[in-house]
Design a protein around this motif. Structure first.
Motif, short mmCIF file in Angstrom:
data_model
loop_
_atom_site.label_atom_id
_atom_site.label_comp_id
_atom_site.label_asym_id
_atom_site.label_seq_id
_atom_site.Cartn_x
_atom_site.Cartn_y
_atom_site.Cartn_z
N LEU A 74 38.13 40.39 46.80
CA LEU A 74 36.89 39.87 47.38
C LEU A 74 35.81 39.69 46.33
O LEU A 74 35.06 38.71 46.36
N THR A 75 35.72 40.62 45.40
CA THR A 75 34.74 40.51 44.32
C THR A 75 35.01 39.28 43.46
O THR A 75 34.09 38.54 43.09
N LEU A 76 36.27 39.04 43.14
CA LEU A 76 36.63 37.86 42.35
C LEU A 76 36.30 36.57 43.11
O LEU A 76 35.79 35.61 42.52
N PRO A 119 45.92 26.77 38.38
CA PRO A 119 46.92 27.82 38.17
C PRO A 119 46.35 29.10 37.55
O PRO A 119 46.73 30.20 37.95
N ARG A 120 45.41 28.95 36.62
CA ARG A 120 44.82 30.14 36.00
C ARG A 120 44.07 30.98 37.02
O ARG A 120 44.07 32.21 36.95
N THR A 121 43.42 30.31 37.95
CA THR A 121 42.67 31.02 38.98
C THR A 121 43.63 31.78 39.89
O THR A 121 43.36 32.93 40.27
N LEU A 122 44.73 31.15 40.25
CA LEU A 122 45.72 31.82 41.10
C LEU A 122 46.28 33.05 40.41
O LEU A 122 46.45 34.09 41.03
N VAL A 123 46.54 32.93 39.12
CA VAL A 123 47.04 34.09 38.36
C VAL A 123 45.99 35.19 38.36
O VAL A 123 46.30 36.37 38.56
N LEU A 124 44.73 34.82 38.16
CA LEU A 124 43.65 35.80 38.16
C LEU A 124 43.51 36.47 39.53
O LEU A 124 43.43 37.69 39.63
#
Length: 142
Positions: free
Chosen positions: A68-70, A40-45
């Motif tokens: 794309l950079t993330l 979930p944290r990655t999706l928020v990011l």
């Protein structure tokens, strides 16, 4: 299906063992990357940072480049630990399997063969002895 044969490591197995060991680490980065993407944290990011950049700058291009950079950074971060561990292992215990796994009592290194080719391996070292008593505390019986 080929029959499997488990036997003790021989020095002539070294090249095949290192190849199998190295190939095994190729499957971990994609699995790690997919796992990171599901958090979930990655999706928020991944959604929040580009959206915030879009709100601040008004540029869809900047938001796309940020996304794309993330993704590239997450891909690198999912691959780096596995690569570092593989390199470290190839320099330490896998560099001299006989010394690390076959010289001490209680340790061993086995290979799995199928049709004369090494297809798997397992190395075992004795566990470090640890005191069950916590450090700095004394136990007295009454």
């Amino acid at each position: 299906m080929a029959p499997y044969h488990i036997r003790k490591y021989r020095e002539s197995d070294r090249t095949q063992v290192v190849d199998v060991f190295s190939q095994a680490f190729e499957e971990f980065p994609p699995l790690t990357f997919r796992h990171i993407l599901k958090l979930p944290r990655t999706l928020v990011l991944l959604l929040g940072v580009p959206f915030a950049l879009f709100l601040v700058s008004g540029s869809w291009l900047l938001a796309l480049v940020a996304s794309l950079t993330l993704l590239i950074a997450l891909r690198f971060l999912s691959k780096y630990p596995w690569t570092a561990f593989k390199v470290m292992s190839l320099r330490t215990d896998m560099s001299d399997i006989t010394k690390f796994y076959l010289s001490e009592p209680g340790s061993c290194f086995w290979v799995v063969e199928a049709e004369g080719q090494v297809v798997g391996m397992v190395g075992v070292l004795p566990a470090e002895e640890r005191s069950l008593k916590p450090q700095g505390l004394s136990v007295t019986a009454q």
